[in-house]
Write a protein that holds these residues in place. Structure first.
Motif, mmCIF file in Angstrom:
data_model
loop_
_atom_site.group_PDB
_atom_site.id
_atom_site.type_symbol
_atom_site.label_atom_id
_atom_site.label_comp_id
_atom_site.label_asym_id
_atom_site.label_seq_id
_atom_site.Cartn_x
_atom_site.Cartn_y
_atom_site.Cartn_z
ATOM 1 N N SER A 109 1.057 -0.761 0.167
ATOM 2 C CA SER A 109 0.183 0.288 0.379
ATOM 3 C C SER A 109 0.907 1.215 0.348
ATOM 4 C CB SER A 109 -0.803 -0.264 1.263
ATOM 5 O OG SER A 109 -1.624 -1.181 1.421
ATOM 6 N N LEU A 110 2.064 1.406 1.001
ATOM 7 C CA LEU A 110 2.539 2.412 0.748
ATOM 8 C C LEU A 110 3.202 2.604 -0.349
ATOM 9 C CD1 LEU A 110 4.743 2.386 3.828
ATOM 10 C CD2 LEU A 110 2.016 3.975 3.812
ATOM 11 N N GLU A 111 3.825 1.628 -1.049
ATOM 12 C CA GLU A 111 5.087 1.674 -2.303
ATOM 13 C C GLU A 111 3.868 1.830 -3.517
ATOM 14 O OE1 GLU A 111 7.534 1.348 -3.193
ATOM 15 O OE2 GLU A 111 8.457 0.356 -1.461
ATOM 16 N N ARG A 112 2.411 1.640 -3.460
ATOM 17 C CA ARG A 112 1.940 2.383 -4.397
ATOM 18 C C ARG A 112 1.354 3.590 -4.236
ATOM 19 N NH1 ARG A 112 -1.418 -3.046 -3.703
ATOM 20 N NH2 ARG A 112 -2.315 -1.749 -1.628
ATOM 21 N N MET A 113 0.998 4.359 -2.902
ATOM 22 C CA MET A 113 0.999 5.565 -2.686
ATOM 23 C C MET A 113 2.026 5.974 -2.800
ATOM 24 S SD MET A 113 0.288 7.342 1.209
ATOM 25 C CE MET A 113 -0.828 5.791 1.182
ATOM 26 N N LEU A 114 3.329 5.904 -2.650
ATOM 27 C CA LEU A 114 4.438 6.838 -3.681
ATOM 28 C C LEU A 114 4.529 6.470 -4.600
ATOM 29 C CD1 LEU A 114 7.121 6.008 -0.593
ATOM 30 C CD2 LEU A 114 5.253 7.532 -1.094
ATOM 31 N N THR A 115 4.081 5.848 -5.293
ATOM 32 C CA THR A 115 4.236 5.659 -6.419
ATOM 33 C C THR A 115 3.437 6.830 -7.275
ATOM 34 O OG1 THR A 115 5.449 3.510 -6.647
ATOM 35 C CG2 THR A 115 3.984 4.244 -8.974
ATOM 36 N N ALA A 116 2.023 7.124 -6.764
ATOM 37 C CA ALA A 116 0.951 7.936 -7.285
ATOM 38 C C ALA A 116 1.167 9.224 -7.059
ATOM 39 C CB ALA A 116 -0.193 7.357 -6.521
ATOM 40 N N TYR A 117 2.097 9.605 -6.374
ATOM 41 C CA TYR A 117 2.950 10.691 -5.806
ATOM 42 C C TYR A 117 3.783 11.357 -6.479
ATOM 43 C CZ TYR A 117 2.450 14.639 -2.987
ATOM 44 O OH TYR A 117 2.740 16.109 -2.062
ATOM 45 N N GLU A 118 4.121 10.417 -7.772
ATOM 46 C CA GLU A 118 5.079 11.435 -8.654
ATOM 47 C C GLU A 118 4.070 11.737 -9.435
ATOM 48 O OE1 GLU A 118 6.764 7.526 -9.937
ATOM 49 O OE2 GLU A 118 7.952 7.186 -8.047
ATOM 50 N N PRO A 119 5.798 12.811 -10.002
ATOM 51 C CA PRO A 119 6.923 12.718 -9.891
ATOM 52 C C PRO A 119 7.042 13.828 -8.735
ATOM 53 C CG PRO A 119 5.648 15.125 -11.272
ATOM 54 C CD PRO A 119 4.551 13.708 -11.112
ATOM 55 N N TYR A 120 5.989 13.759 -7.665
ATOM 56 C CA TYR A 120 6.369 14.680 -6.233
ATOM 57 C C TYR A 120 7.125 14.028 -5.365
ATOM 58 C CZ TYR A 120 2.760 17.910 -8.509
ATOM 59 O OH TYR A 120 2.810 18.863 -8.971
ATOM 60 N N PRO A 121 8.208 14.356 -4.942
ATOM 61 C CA PRO A 121 9.093 13.503 -3.663
ATOM 62 C C PRO A 121 8.223 13.155 -2.546
ATOM 63 C CG PRO A 121 9.576 15.366 -5.005
ATOM 64 C CD PRO A 121 8.438 15.284 -5.414
ATOM 65 N N ALA A 122 8.227 11.800 -2.327
ATOM 66 C CA ALA A 122 7.253 11.472 -0.789
ATOM 67 C C ALA A 122 8.096 10.540 -0.173
ATOM 68 C CB ALA A 122 6.399 11.219 -1.726
ATOM 69 N N LEU A 123 8.492 10.130 0.387
ATOM 70 C CA LEU A 123 9.010 8.729 1.162
ATOM 71 C C LEU A 123 7.833 8.541 2.826
ATOM 72 C CD1 LEU A 123 12.222 10.366 3.031
ATOM 73 C CD2 LEU A 123 10.571 11.908 2.994
ATOM 74 N N VAL A 124 8.553 7.419 3.161
ATOM 75 C CA VAL A 124 8.202 6.532 3.895
ATOM 76 C C VAL A 124 9.473 6.851 6.138
ATOM 77 C CG1 VAL A 124 7.007 4.947 5.665
ATOM 78 C CG2 VAL A 124 6.545 6.067 3.468
ATOM 79 N N VAL A 125 9.024 7.078 6.536
ATOM 80 C CA VAL A 125 10.030 7.078 7.795
ATOM 81 C C VAL A 125 9.934 6.379 8.707
ATOM 82 C CG1 VAL A 125 11.688 8.711 6.597
ATOM 83 C CG2 VAL A 125 9.759 9.566 8.669
ATOM 84 N N ASN A 126 10.980 6.138 10.159
ATOM 85 C CA ASN A 126 9.922 4.957 11.080
ATOM 86 C C ASN A 126 10.834 6.321 12.402
ATOM 87 O OD1 ASN A 126 12.481 4.759 11.763
ATOM 88 N ND2 ASN A 126 12.744 2.686 11.783
ATOM 89 N N GLY A 127 10.655 6.044 13.159
ATOM 90 C CA GLY A 127 10.824 6.735 15.081
ATOM 91 C C GLY A 127 11.756 7.386 14.839
ATOM 92 N N HIS A 128 13.060 6.952 13.962
ATOM 93 C CA HIS A 128 14.468 7.392 13.538
ATOM 94 C C HIS A 128 14.087 8.137 13.122
ATOM 95 C CE1 HIS A 128 14.678 3.552 16.966
ATOM 96 N NE2 HIS A 128 14.588 4.612 17.366
ATOM 97 N N TYR A 129 13.869 8.451 12.009
ATOM 98 C CA TYR A 129 14.316 9.323 10.686
ATOM 99 C C TYR A 129 14.830 7.942 9.191
ATOM 100 C CZ TYR A 129 11.975 12.986 12.951
ATOM 101 O OH TYR A 129 11.325 14.095 13.453
ATOM 102 N N GLU A 130 14.763 7.020 9.772
ATOM 103 C CA GLU A 130 15.052 5.690 8.592
ATOM 104 C C GLU A 130 14.372 5.243 7.700
ATOM 105 O OE1 GLU A 130 18.100 3.705 11.760
ATOM 106 O OE2 GLU A 130 16.030 2.477 11.120
ATOM 107 N N VAL A 131 14.675 6.003 6.763
ATOM 108 C CA VAL A 131 13.638 6.073 5.561
ATOM 109 C C VAL A 131 13.294 4.479 5.054
ATOM 110 C CG1 VAL A 131 13.855 6.173 2.981
ATOM 111 C CG2 VAL A 131 15.065 7.793 4.488
ATOM 112 N N GLN A 132 11.757 4.171 5.147
ATOM 113 C CA GLN A 132 11.254 2.849 4.579
ATOM 114 C C GLN A 132 11.014 2.701 3.291
ATOM 115 O OE1 GLN A 132 11.447 0.772 7.636
ATOM 116 N NE2 GLN A 132 13.245 1.918 7.908
ATOM 117 N N ALA A 133 11.149 3.607 2.547
ATOM 118 C CA ALA A 133 10.168 3.198 0.921
ATOM 119 C C ALA A 133 10.272 4.913 0.916
ATOM 120 C CB ALA A 133 8.861 3.235 0.505
#
Length: 266
Positions: A99-123
């Motif tokens: 679901s997160l990957e689909r959301m990020l892809t749909a948001y292109e070309p605008y930048p988007a990412l998912v981070v955890n509580g330590h700001y580590e990029v998950q996607a």
């Protein structure tokens, strides 16, 4: 991520008092919200009464206690944690990842990412990848950390035209989280990135000419890009990991940026 239980007290009562006082509620106000009595709340806070796990969770809900800290409250009261903590790469999280990957892809070309509580990029999507051109390789090695990449002198920092303002915004964001979570790893990250030297020739000029939100103004391939940042989290999360995920999207702050972004995708 650490919890307040480790350093606030040895029992659930003072911990609940900490969260109540942080919320600005009196014992009576909390009792009315939780369908209890001020006397019972007082007994819980002073250790004269042991709350049931249901009461702990009910009070935590009305006090807006983060999910991880609700588990800490239960543990302090002598009960097992209620919320699981499932790694994002666990097979049980496959539907979430999809679901997160689909959301990020749909948001292109605008930048988007998912981070955890330590700001580590998950996607992240291709819009983010385009902005990271020129960032030092050691900052891009897993686990890629969004705060390090943004504020490090070998990261995006030299290209952020309003670096001092953007840095202040990010550090204040981390301070608000620390006030809520008291996480040792997050504290270490904050102290690390706060100590980074500013890039040479950095400017404090506010970009974009707008007043309703602070943009991040970035030099990229000889162009100036401006973005507003938005952050979304999950409503009523039932897992500690999910409760700490944040989806950050970057909205073009001007027509020029919106026009350029489609040309930057690899």
């Amino acid at each position: 991520m650490g919890s307040v239980a480790a350093d606030a007290s040895t029992g659930v009562g003072p911990l609940l008092r900490h969260w109540r006082e942080r919320s600005g509620l009196s014992q009576l106000e909390l009792a009315l919200r939780a369908d209890s009595s001020a006397r019972h709340i007082s007994f819980i806070e002073t250790g004269r009464s042991r709350p049931s796990p249901e009461m702990v969770l009910r009070l935590a809900e009305h006090l807006a206690v983060p999910v991880r800290e609700r588990n800490a409250l239960l543990t302090a009261a002598g009960y097992a944690p209620h919320y699981p903590e499932t790694p994002v790469d666990d097979p049980a999280m496959a539907s979430l990842r999809d679901s997160l990957e689909r959301m990020l892809t749909a948001y292109e070309p605008y930048p988007a990412l998912v981070v955890n509580g330590h700001y580590e990029v998950q996607a992240a999507n291709r819009g983010i990848a385009a902005l990271l051109e020129g960032v030092a390789g050691h900052l891009l090695r897993p686990p890629l950390n969004a705060m390090r990449v943004t504020l490090h002198p070998e990261g995006l920092a030299p290209r952020i035209r309003n670096f001092h303002e953007w840095r202040e915004h990010l550090l204040e964001q981390m301070q608000r989280q620390l006030a809520l979570l008291r996480s040792a790893p997050l504290r270490e990250l904050y102290e690390e990135v706060a100590a980074y030297p500013p890039p040479e020739g950095g400017t404090e000029r506010r970009g974009g000419g707008t007043s309703f939100a602070l943009p991040m103004v970035l030099d990229h391939r000889g162009r100036t890009l401006a973005f507003f940042s938005t952050i979304a989290t999950f409503n009523t999360p039932m897992d500690v990991t999910v409760s700490e995920l944040a989806i950050e999207t970057f909205v073009p702050a001007d027509p020029e940026t919106a026009a350029v972004l489609p040309t930057l995708l690899p």
